[in-house]
Enzyme design. Structure first.
Site, PDB file in Angstrom:
ATOM      1  N   CYS A 187      20.244  32.904  52.765  1.00  0.00           N
ATOM      2  CA  CYS A 187      21.283  32.150  52.370  1.00  0.00           C
ATOM      3  C   CYS A 187      21.467  31.059  52.282  1.00  0.00           C
ATOM      4  CB  CYS A 187      22.790  32.948  52.974  1.00  0.00           C
ATOM      5  SG  CYS A 187      22.886  34.385  53.042  1.00  0.00           S
ATOM      6  N   CYS A 197      22.064  33.635  58.104  1.00  0.00           N
ATOM      7  CA  CYS A 197      21.094  34.259  57.239  1.00  0.00           C
ATOM      8  C   CYS A 197      20.375  33.140  56.466  1.00  0.00           C
ATOM      9  CB  CYS A 197      22.026  34.812  56.185  1.00  0.00           C
ATOM     10  SG  CYS A 197      21.156  35.479  54.638  1.00  0.00           S
TER      11      CYS A 197
END
Length: 110
Positions: free
Chosen positions: A36, A33
């Site tokens: 993230c 991600c």
């Protein structure tokens, strides 16, 4: 990873988060991600700045599916604030440092 920013797993979540003596911000993340990865340095800075009043943890959703499922994590990153009462509130998305501070200040003031 910063010593103040720590990882939790399905096995350690209860003791490190639910039984913690101070509020804990858990970032549910995944290695694939992009947002993230972008959020990690902000979380490390936050963990250092608030080390006496707030714990900050990471929980990899791919490695800890039971915990992610239990808290209904669907989008990443999901930020979950846990207090002595349990799960207090969540936010989804890679908040800026200012957004993160404002959100936490608001939540912890109540």
């Amino acid at each position: 990873m910063s010593e103040r920013l720590f990882e939790v797993t399905d096995d350690t979540f209860e003791i490190r988060v639910l039984e913690a003596t101070r509020p804990t911000l858990v970032a549910f993340v995944a290695s694939w991600c992009g947002p993230c990865v972008e959020l990690r340095p902000r979380l490390a800075t936050l963990a250092s700045a608030r080390e006496t009043t707030l714990q900050v943890a990471l929980c990899d959703v791919d490695l800890n599916t039971a915990t992610a499922r239990k808290y209904g994590v669907r989008g990443m990153p999901t930020l979950a604030l846990f207090t002595e009462a349990g799960l207090d509130t969540t936010r989804v998305g890679a908040l800026s440092a200012a957004q993160l501070e404002t959100w936490l200040d608001h939540q912890l003031a109540h």
